[in-house]
Design a protein around this motif. Sequence first.
Motif, PDB file in Angstrom:
ATOM      1  N   ASP A   1       0.277   5.694  -8.060  1.00 26.39           N
ATOM      2  CA  ASP A   1       0.883   4.371  -8.595  1.00 26.39           C
ATOM      3  C   ASP A   1       0.464   3.146  -7.592  1.00 26.39           C
ATOM      4  OD1 ASP A   1       1.852   5.173 -10.970  1.00 26.39           O
ATOM      5  OD2 ASP A   1       3.715   6.095  -9.787  1.00 26.39           O
ATOM      6  N   TYR A   2      -0.181   3.404  -6.352  1.00 26.78           N
ATOM      7  CA  TYR A   2       0.029   2.549  -5.125  1.00 26.78           C
ATOM      8  C   TYR A   2      -1.401   2.031  -5.153  1.00 26.78           C
ATOM      9  CZ  TYR A   2       4.799   3.074  -3.679  1.00 26.78           C
ATOM     10  OH  TYR A   2       6.098   2.949  -3.435  1.00 26.78           O
ATOM     11  N   PRO A   3      -1.951   0.897  -4.798  1.00 28.91           N
ATOM     12  CA  PRO A   3      -1.038  -0.247  -4.246  1.00 28.91           C
ATOM     13  C   PRO A   3      -0.389  -0.873  -5.687  1.00 28.91           C
ATOM     14  CG  PRO A   3      -3.290  -0.771  -4.041  1.00 28.91           C
ATOM     15  CD  PRO A   3      -3.466   0.583  -4.546  1.00 28.91           C
ATOM     16  N   VAL A   4       0.821  -1.460  -4.993  1.00 30.62           N
ATOM     17  CA  VAL A   4       1.565  -2.280  -5.872  1.00 30.62           C
ATOM     18  C   VAL A   4       1.358  -3.759  -5.697  1.00 30.62           C
ATOM     19  CG1 VAL A   4       3.889  -3.043  -6.997  1.00 30.62           C
ATOM     20  CG2 VAL A   4       3.460  -0.654  -6.342  1.00 30.62           C
TER      21      VAL A   4
ATOM     22  N   PRO B   1       0.944  -1.075   0.047  1.00 29.57           N
ATOM     23  CA  PRO B   1      -0.268  -0.084   0.058  1.00 29.57           C
ATOM     24  C   PRO B   1       1.013   1.380   0.008  1.00 29.57           C
ATOM     25  CG  PRO B   1       0.076  -1.010   2.115  1.00 29.57           C
ATOM     26  CD  PRO B   1       0.637  -1.956   1.343  1.00 29.57           C
ATOM     27  N   SER B   2       2.110   1.079   0.691  1.00 25.67           N
ATOM     28  CA  SER B   2       2.948   2.278   0.586  1.00 25.67           C
ATOM     29  C   SER B   2       4.295   1.790   0.798  1.00 25.67           C
ATOM     30  CB  SER B   2       2.585   3.286   1.658  1.00 25.67           C
ATOM     31  OG  SER B   2       2.451   2.912   2.830  1.00 25.67           O
ATOM     32  N   ILE B   3       5.490   2.415   0.229  1.00 26.83           N
ATOM     33  CA  ILE B   3       6.625   1.955   0.497  1.00 26.83           C
ATOM     34  C   ILE B   3       7.467   2.186   1.781  1.00 26.83           C
ATOM     35  CG2 ILE B   3       7.738   3.830  -0.450  1.00 26.83           C
ATOM     36  CD1 ILE B   3       9.923   2.200  -1.976  1.00 26.83           C
TER      37      ILE B   3
ATOM     38  N   GLY C   1      -3.866  -2.960 -17.738  1.00 24.92           N
ATOM     39  CA  GLY C   1      -3.958  -1.327 -17.855  1.00 24.92           C
ATOM     40  C   GLY C   1      -4.427  -0.803 -16.640  1.00 24.92           C
ATOM     41  N   ARG C   2      -4.525  -1.422 -15.492  1.00 22.61           N
ATOM     42  CA  ARG C   2      -5.248  -0.766 -14.113  1.00 22.61           C
ATOM     43  C   ARG C   2      -4.089  -0.780 -12.768  1.00 22.61           C
ATOM     44  NH1 ARG C   2     -11.385  -2.370 -12.784  1.00 22.61           N
ATOM     45  NH2 ARG C   2     -10.549  -1.030 -11.335  1.00 22.61           N
ATOM     46  N   PHE C   3      -3.548  -1.978 -12.622  1.00 20.50           N
ATOM     47  CA  PHE C   3      -2.957  -2.157 -11.366  1.00 20.50           C
ATOM     48  C   PHE C   3      -1.283  -2.318 -11.625  1.00 20.50           C
ATOM     49  CE2 PHE C   3      -7.032  -4.493 -11.196  1.00 20.50           C
ATOM     50  CZ  PHE C   3      -7.762  -3.869 -10.321  1.00 20.50           C
ATOM     51  N   SER C   4      -0.669  -1.527 -11.004  1.00 22.87           N
ATOM     52  CA  SER C   4       0.864  -1.599 -10.858  1.00 22.87           C
ATOM     53  C   SER C   4       1.342  -2.808 -10.202  1.00 22.87           C
ATOM     54  CB  SER C   4       1.474  -0.381  -9.910  1.00 22.87           C
ATOM     55  OG  SER C   4       0.818   0.863 -10.330  1.00 22.87           O
TER      56      SER C   4
ATOM     57  N   TYR D   1      10.299  -8.528  -0.277  1.00 16.29           N
ATOM     58  CA  TYR D   1       8.969  -7.749  -0.377  1.00 16.29           C
ATOM     59  C   TYR D   1       8.459  -7.239   0.928  1.00 16.29           C
ATOM     60  CZ  TYR D   1       8.951 -10.222  -4.943  1.00 16.29           C
ATOM     61  OH  TYR D   1       9.585 -10.604  -6.075  1.00 16.29           O
ATOM     62  N   SER D   2       8.473  -8.170   1.820  1.00 20.55           N
ATOM     63  CA  SER D   2       7.950  -7.607   3.165  1.00 20.55           C
ATOM     64  C   SER D   2       8.744  -6.624   3.832  1.00 20.55           C
ATOM     65  CB  SER D   2       8.116  -8.843   4.220  1.00 20.55           C
ATOM     66  OG  SER D   2       7.625  -8.342   5.431  1.00 20.55           O
ATOM     67  N   ASP D   3      10.042  -6.388   3.811  1.00 26.63           N
ATOM     68  CA  ASP D   3      10.679  -5.419   4.151  1.00 26.63           C
ATOM     69  C   ASP D   3      10.466  -3.838   3.536  1.00 26.63           C
ATOM     70  OD1 ASP D   3      12.563  -7.083   5.697  1.00 26.63           O
ATOM     71  OD2 ASP D   3      14.129  -6.918   4.300  1.00 26.63           O
ATOM     72  N   PHE D   4       9.777  -4.162   2.096  1.00 27.50           N
ATOM     73  CA  PHE D   4       9.514  -3.048   1.467  1.00 27.50           C
ATOM     74  C   PHE D   4       8.170  -2.575   1.680  1.00 27.50           C
ATOM     75  CE2 PHE D   4      13.391  -3.601  -1.076  1.00 27.50           C
ATOM     76  CZ  PHE D   4      13.699  -2.307  -1.513  1.00 27.50           C
TER      77      PHE D   4
END
Length: 212
Positions: free
Chosen positions: A134-137, A14-16, A99-102, A152-155
């Motif tokens: 651009d979020y969520p990714v 949801p956010s970096i 065309g929708r989700f990062s 990934y979890s760290d990010f």
Amino acid sequence: MEEIPDLNIFMMCPSINREALTDLPEGFHVRNLRKEELDIWMAMPFDDPETAKEYKPFMEDFFHTTYGGQDELFFEKTLVVCDKYGEPVATCLLWKAYGRFSTIHWFKVLPSYEGKGIGRALLSIIMKDLKQEDYPVYLHTQPGSYRAIKLYSDFGFDLLSGDRFGSRKNELEESLAILEKCMPKQEFYKLKITEAPEDFKEALESVTTVQF
């Protein structure tokens, strides 16, 4: 260790977490994938030439289904980390699935280059300049990629709960049992689980292709 099954895991950031960001180690540089390197890129997810050859039709189909007609954008978005000789040793790209989700695609570091901080630095380059819109990714992975799941979890990526996303069953419960065995306990217990947003679930109900 017994073979780890390829089960479906979905994650969302949801956010970096900017504390996870790092720079490339000395001796490596990043650039865009070149058109003449497409076959190299198709082979990179696989750890031996025979497996890469076996899965090449799958990779070609995925390329045409997901990136077809947007080849220029694909090469612009796809990054490779190169060693001092200019040879690609890692790759990743961020793509708007449907065309929708990062979504994070094809994040891979060659086995002989793992443990050098290349993957963390590459993911940092991919994500550090994303805008709020651009979020969520999202990403799709498997329990065999437990080291990447820790990264990934760290990010800031959370595991997604839910029965199914598009044509794929979400096999989180089975995967958690495997991750608990494979990951250091302190890392496993840092993993967070969250419910997928409604617009994400609803949009995937009507899709007929896999784009991440």
